[in-house]
Enzyme design. Structure first.
Site, PDB file in Angstrom:
ATOM      1  N   ALA A  64       0.855  -1.183   0.000  1.00 29.52           N
ATOM      2  CA  ALA A  64       0.000   0.000   0.000  1.00 29.52           C
ATOM      3  C   ALA A  64       0.893   1.236   0.000  1.00 29.52           C
ATOM      4  O   ALA A  64       2.061   1.160   0.392  1.00 29.52           O
ATOM      5  CB  ALA A  64      -0.884  -0.021   1.238  1.00 29.52           C
ATOM      6  N   GLY A 103       0.517  -5.253   0.614  1.00 34.14           N
ATOM      7  CA  GLY A 103      -0.522  -5.276  -0.405  1.00 34.14           C
ATOM      8  C   GLY A 103      -0.036  -5.850  -1.730  1.00 34.14           C
ATOM      9  O   GLY A 103      -0.839  -6.360  -2.514  1.00 34.14           O
ATOM     10  N   GLU A 106      -0.429  -9.466  -1.260  1.00 38.47           N
ATOM     11  CA  GLU A 106      -1.876  -9.736  -1.205  1.00 38.47           C
ATOM     12  C   GLU A 106      -2.471  -9.719  -2.611  1.00 38.47           C
ATOM     13  O   GLU A 106      -3.323 -10.533  -2.954  1.00 38.47           O
ATOM     14  CB  GLU A 106      -2.561  -8.689  -0.315  1.00 38.47           C
ATOM     15  CG  GLU A 106      -2.212  -8.888   1.163  1.00 38.47           C
ATOM     16  CD  GLU A 106      -2.797  -7.801   2.051  1.00 38.47           C
ATOM     17  OE1 GLU A 106      -2.492  -6.613   1.792  1.00 38.47           O
ATOM     18  OE2 GLU A 106      -3.537  -8.124   2.985  1.00 38.47           O
ATOM     19  N   GLU A 126       3.436  -5.826   7.408  1.00 39.39           N
ATOM     20  CA  GLU A 126       2.530  -4.851   8.033  1.00 39.39           C
ATOM     21  C   GLU A 126       2.745  -4.697   9.535  1.00 39.39           C
ATOM     22  O   GLU A 126       2.672  -3.581  10.061  1.00 39.39           O
ATOM     23  CB  GLU A 126       1.066  -5.230   7.757  1.00 39.39           C
ATOM     24  CG  GLU A 126       0.585  -4.904   6.346  1.00 39.39           C
ATOM     25  CD  GLU A 126       0.876  -5.997   5.328  1.00 39.39           C
ATOM     26  OE1 GLU A 126       1.716  -6.884   5.609  1.00 39.39           O
ATOM     27  OE2 GLU A 126       0.267  -5.969   4.245  1.00 39.39           O
TER      28      GLU A 126
HETATM   29  N1  3HC Z   1       4.614   3.557   0.228  1.00 39.91           N
HETATM   30  C1  3HC Z   1       5.109   4.785  -0.036  1.00 39.91           C
HETATM   31  N2  3HC Z   1       6.408   5.035  -0.241  1.00 39.91           N
HETATM   32  C2  3HC Z   1       7.236   3.989  -0.168  1.00 39.91           C
HETATM   33  C3  3HC Z   1       6.784   2.685   0.105  1.00 39.91           C
HETATM   34  C4  3HC Z   1       5.400   2.481   0.311  1.00 39.91           C
HETATM   35  N3  3HC Z   1       4.892   1.277   0.548  1.00 39.91           N
HETATM   36  N4  3HC Z   1       7.845   1.867   0.120  1.00 39.91           N
HETATM   37  C5  3HC Z   1       8.927   2.623  -0.148  1.00 39.91           C
HETATM   38  N5  3HC Z   1       8.560   3.903  -0.336  1.00 39.91           N
HETATM   39  C6  3HC Z   1       9.420   5.029  -0.687  1.00 39.91           C
HETATM   40  C7  3HC Z   1      10.484   5.284   0.371  1.00 39.91           C
HETATM   41  O1  3HC Z   1       9.998   6.136   1.384  1.00 39.91           O
HETATM   42  C8  3HC Z   1      11.599   5.907  -0.438  1.00 39.91           C
HETATM   43  O2  3HC Z   1      11.254   7.257  -0.631  1.00 39.91           O
HETATM   44  P1  3HC Z   1      12.425   8.369  -0.764  1.00 39.91           P
HETATM   45  O3  3HC Z   1      13.235   7.982  -1.961  1.00 39.91           O
HETATM   46  O4  3HC Z   1      11.673   9.635  -0.905  1.00 39.91           O
HETATM   47  O5  3HC Z   1      13.200   8.269   0.517  1.00 39.91           O
HETATM   48  C9  3HC Z   1      11.470   5.210  -1.794  1.00 39.91           C
HETATM   49  O6  3HC Z   1      10.153   4.662  -1.834  1.00 39.91           O
HETATM   50  C10 3HC Z   1      12.465   4.086  -1.987  1.00 39.91           C
HETATM   51  O7  3HC Z   1      12.396   3.230  -0.859  1.00 39.91           O
HETATM   52  P2  3HC Z   1      13.712   2.608  -0.207  1.00 39.91           P
HETATM   53  O8  3HC Z   1      14.734   3.659  -0.017  1.00 39.91           O
HETATM   54  O9  3HC Z   1      13.254   1.840   0.968  1.00 39.91           O
HETATM   55  O10 3HC Z   1      14.176   1.667  -1.391  1.00 39.91           O
HETATM   56  P3  3HC Z   1      14.852   0.239  -1.320  1.00 39.91           P
HETATM   57  O11 3HC Z   1      15.109  -0.145  -2.716  1.00 39.91           O
HETATM   58  O12 3HC Z   1      15.972   0.250  -0.338  1.00 39.91           O
HETATM   59  O13 3HC Z   1      13.754  -0.751  -0.715  1.00 39.91           O
HETATM   60  C11 3HC Z   1      11.569  -1.728  -0.489  1.00 39.91           C
HETATM   61  C12 3HC Z   1      12.587  -1.033  -1.431  1.00 39.91           C
HETATM   62  C13 3HC Z   1      12.109  -3.091  -0.067  1.00 39.91           C
HETATM   63  C14 3HC Z   1      10.303  -1.901  -1.269  1.00 39.91           C
HETATM   64  C15 3HC Z   1      11.356  -0.851   0.754  1.00 39.91           C
HETATM   65  O14 3HC Z   1      11.064   0.462   0.338  1.00 39.91           O
HETATM   66  C16 3HC Z   1      10.233  -1.284   1.652  1.00 39.91           C
HETATM   67  O15 3HC Z   1      10.391  -2.175   2.445  1.00 39.91           O
HETATM   68  N6  3HC Z   1       9.053  -0.624   1.527  1.00 39.91           N
HETATM   69  C17 3HC Z   1       7.947  -0.826   2.417  1.00 39.91           C
HETATM   70  C18 3HC Z   1       7.207  -2.084   2.125  1.00 39.91           C
HETATM   71  C19 3HC Z   1       6.030  -2.238   3.043  1.00 39.91           C
HETATM   72  O16 3HC Z   1       6.117  -2.061   4.243  1.00 39.91           O
HETATM   73  N7  3HC Z   1       4.885  -2.617   2.474  1.00 39.91           N
HETATM   74  C20 3HC Z   1       3.686  -2.814   3.218  1.00 39.91           C
HETATM   75  C21 3HC Z   1       2.889  -1.565   3.235  1.00 39.91           C
HETATM   76  S1  3HC Z   1       1.438  -1.720   4.230  1.00 39.91           S
HETATM   77  C22 3HC Z   1       0.329  -2.528   3.249  1.00 39.91           C
HETATM   78  O17 3HC Z   1       0.658  -2.953   2.166  1.00 39.91           O
HETATM   79  C23 3HC Z   1      -1.033  -2.648   3.799  1.00 39.91           C
HETATM   80  C24 3HC Z   1      -1.879  -3.621   3.050  1.00 39.91           C
HETATM   81  O18 3HC Z   1      -1.940  -4.834   3.768  1.00 39.91           O
HETATM   82  C25 3HC Z   1      -3.279  -3.106   2.864  1.00 39.91           C
END
Ligand code: 3HC
Length: 697
Positions: A64, A103, A106, A126
């Site tokens: 998400a 997501g 998912e 999450e």
């Molecule tokens: N939403 C918004 N922005 C995000 C994001 C997300 N899910 N994931 C990463 N970003 C942004 C970061 O803030 C960063 O922004 P910046 O360049 O302005 O600092 C940019 O994307 C790049 O991220 P990273 O520096 O972390 O890049 P990496 O290549 O090192 O890592 C990644 C990539 C492994 C995808 C890592 O970003 C990550 O772990 N992201 C989060 C994943 C996550 O937690 N997903 C679950 C979200 S909750 C959800 O999905 C709810 C659902 O169940 C309904």
């Protein structure tokens, strides 16, 4: 990118649905809407026989859009997008490269099959954001791999590599070569074989032993240490076997939305973005830094070996230097031992170990550092030794080589003054074991150039550290705050609490260990040496607790000597009557009548101390932003991430009540303990630390 973040093309009846929403293909509202359109197109077009969902850029959907959290949810909601895929009537494959997280996974679970590039990973992280999967992850994953396996994945938030995903059944195949082509071929084969798997929502959960499920669930609940989301995730996963899919989905969504608004989720979002912002120095976007391919390390003791391993893991070639053949041989063994440990735990193959060892040279003498682009020294923590080394390095390194001193306390300005190039010198304060601990303080001295600082930050980030910029002061950010708290913990002892009471209160707060257990683990002699060093300048009016010195004088240096604040003769930390007697004697000598402290009082004292010292560090410019203090305390000292760090939590609690706690803490400390002016100013003007950080940009 075409402007639209989701586009459909066709290849002989197969719809290729591509998500292209840089940087990580997060499921923003526009992406969700595009995916619903794609599902509808597949449903109504008789020429489409199946679909492949894939992504452009560096990764499959990473979840998400976290930026949308905290704002009113916008249609279409993700569970409906996934339901549209499941019910479109055509078989679908998710082609996963990079990471399919939250997501993203998912969404992939809403497809009929999942194929992965060999380097791809999947996970439901999450809980690490203080929430639970909110689009069917807690319902579809258990139907695919069973309740116990799903519990482990969801409650840990860990990522699974492609090989494990195929082994456990999360994915169906690993595709070598072109992923989309491979996914299309995979889909055509399945269609030709007439395979039509039931959507996961329509499947039953595999049968498993009820007691084993209960044990797995209880283990997770016990490990949560105050964090809400793991227990909520357990509840939701268990519903998968207990009620119809639709009912369990409604409960999952309600729990997801409820958790989204909690302070814990806000705190963990602060940590998520903080970890990424921390290495970005405001106003220095144009600084380039040096290119580093070979890192030199001086000293192959515990710290030097850990740094060498972290550097080689980050892809650098490494030269470690020691003073004699013997020391070099021991260093090589130590480094090899770290890799052996990784091999033993299955984290590294023997080939991987050999490849890494081939990139580390352990040599005798500083001359071997002539081709290093950066040198990190990890020699004995002594000013004279470090100065002598810097002078020696000046003679052998290439012009412009960054020299980083790994000191925990010493004045980097004083060290840099002996160098002909003080602009090339900075601090890199690693935490032990350096190849494991995530925190790195990058310390800029008065002469350190912006290029040097950035080079150290970039090298730190490549080592996968949370690299925080700090200014020069005794203990930088972390050890300075920790030292203040340790002193307050000692005052609590003298005033009536015992080490085990304090440690229990602090672990109940969410720290992995209490301060006295930490003291014992790291060895009491380190702080003893520090106290002796500061003794000549200590104001005699300052409150001083002599018990730690008495313990050290009695040879009780912590775990390594079998006893410290606790007794370790049974192999475990046991409260010790001798220590209690020493504390009682110290109280009697000062005429202190002991009183009881509740766990809440102890916790408030700890937080007040950390916030107050943090505020001083901010106003002195030792840390740039509140997030820097928070990241240090979370990643180096175990402040619970779900509380967001001391400064973030102070804002949540409210600065006027924090100030009241601080005033009490200062009264206990006596001479020299004062509320930080910044805290007083913010608390009395109705502002927060976050406001203060924002005003400064
Ligand atoms: N939403 C918004 N922005 C995000 C994001 C997300 N899910 N994931 C990463 N970003 C942004 C970061 O803030 C960063 O922004 P910046 O360049 O302005 O600092 C940019 O994307 C790049 O991220 P990273 O520096 O972390 O890049 P990496 O290549 O090192 O890592 C990644 C990539 C492994 C995808 C890592 O970003 C990550 O772990 N992201 C989060 C994943 C996550 O937690 N997903 C679950 C979200 S909750 C959800 O999905 C709810 C659902 O169940 C309904």
């Amino acid at each position: 990118m075409t402007g639209k973040p989701v586009r459909i093309t066709r290849q002989d009846g197969i719809a290729l649905i591509e998500v292209d929403n840089p940087p990580v293909n997060a499921l923003s509202q526009a992406v969700r809407a595009g995916l619903v359109d794609a599902a509808n197109e597949m449903a109504v077009d008789p020429e489409i026989v199946g679909g492949v969902l894939h992504c452009g850029g560096r990764t499959f959907i990473a979840g998400a859009d976290i930026n949308e959290f905290g704002k009113p949810p916008m249609v279409p909601f993700l569970p409906d997008v996934i339901a549209a895929f499941e019910s479109c009537g055509k078989p679908t494959v998710a082609a996963i490269h990079g990471t399919a997280l939250g997501g993203g996974l998912e969404m992939a679970l809403g497809c009929s099959w999942r194929v992965m590039a060999p380097t791809a990973q999947v996970g439901l992280p999450e809980v690490t954001l203080g929430i639970i999967p909110g689009a069917g992850g807690t319902q579809r994953l258990p139907r695919l791999i069973g309740i116990i396996a799903a519990l482990e994945i969801i409650a840990s938030g860990r990522r699974m590599k492609a090989s494990e995903a195929v082994e456990t059944g999360v994915a169906d195949a690993v595709v070598d070569g072109d992923l989309v082509e491979g996914a299309v071929a995979f889909l055509r084969e399945r269609i030709a074989a007439g395979e039509k798997p039931l959507p996961l929502s329509a499947r039953a959960v595999p049968a498993e032993d009820a007691e084993a499920i209960e044990n797995a669930a209880n283990k997770i609940r016990a490990r949560a240490r105050g964090q809400l989301s793991p227990a909520k995730a357990v509840e939701s996963v268990l519903n998968a076997a207990a009620m119809p899919f639709a009912d369990a989905m409604a409960i999952e969504r309600a729990a997801f939305l409820e958790l989204l608004g909690t302070d814990q989720a806000k705190a963990l979002r602060h940590v998520f973005f903080g970890e990424r912002r921390v290495a970005k120095v405001p106003g220095q976007q144009d600084v380039v830094g040096h290119t580093v391919s070979r890192v030199g390390v001086v000293g192959a003791g515990t710290m030097g070996s850990g740094i060498a391993v972290a550097a080689v893991e980050a892809g650098f070639d490494v030269t470690v230097v020691e003073t004699s053949e013997d020391a070099a041989a021991r260093g090589r063994e130590r480094i090899e031992g770290i890799f052996d440990g990784l091999v033993k735990r299955g984290r590294l193959g023997t080939d991987g170990k050999a490849e890494r060892m081939a990139r580390i040279a352990v040599e005798v003498g500083h001359e071997a550092l002539g081709d290093a682009d950066m040198v990190i020294e990890a020699v004995f923590e002594d000013m004279a030794v470090k100065k002598e080394l810097v002078v020696a390095l000046d003679r052998v390194v290439k012009p412009g080589t960054v020299i980083a001193t790994n000191t925990s306390y010493l004045d980097i300005n004083e060290i840099a003054r002996v160098s002909a190039h003080p602009e090339n010198i900075c601090g890199m304060h690693f935490f032990s074991p350096a190849n494991v601990m995530k925190l790195l303080e990058v310390v800029g001295g008065e002469a350190t150039s912006d290029d040097t600082l950035l080079t150290a930050l970039v090298v730190g980030r490549k080592m996968k550290k949370v690299a925080v910029v700090a200014g020069v002061c005794d203990g930088f950010i972390g050890n300075r705050i920790w030292a203040a708290w340790r002193r307050q913990a000692e005052f609590l002892l003298e005033d009536g609490a015992l080490p085990q009471d304090i440690d229990a209160a602090i672990t109940a707060f969410g720290f992995p260990m209490g301060p006295f257990a930490v003291y014992d683990l790291s060895g009491l002699d380190i702080a003893w040496a520090q106290r002796k060093r500061l003794a000549p300048t200590r104001d005699p009016r300052a409150r001083y607790v002599g018990v730690p010195d008495t313990l050290c004088e009695a040879g009780r240096l912590g775990r390594k000597s079998g006893a410290g604040w606790y007794d370790y003769s049974s192999g475990k930390a046991a409260p010790d009557r001798i220590v209690t007697s020493l504390i009682e004697a110290a109280r009697a000598e000062k005429g202190i009548a002991p009183r009881n402290f509740t766990a809440e009082e102890i916790q408030a004292r700890m937080r007040a101390t950390m916030v107050n010292e943090g505020a001083k560090i901010l106003e002195e410019g030792i840390a740039m932003r509140t997030l820097d203090v928070d990241m240090v305390m979370i990643h180096g000292y175990g402040y619970p991430a779900w509380r967001g760090g001391p400064m973030f939590e102070a804002d949540l609690v409210g600065l006027p009540s924090i100030l009241a706690e601080v005033e009490e803490m200062c009264a206990a400390g006596g001479f020299g303990w004062k509320p930080a002016p910044l805290l007083v100013e913010l608390a009395t003007s109705g502002k927060s630390f976050t406001d203060w950080s924002k005003e400064r940009g």
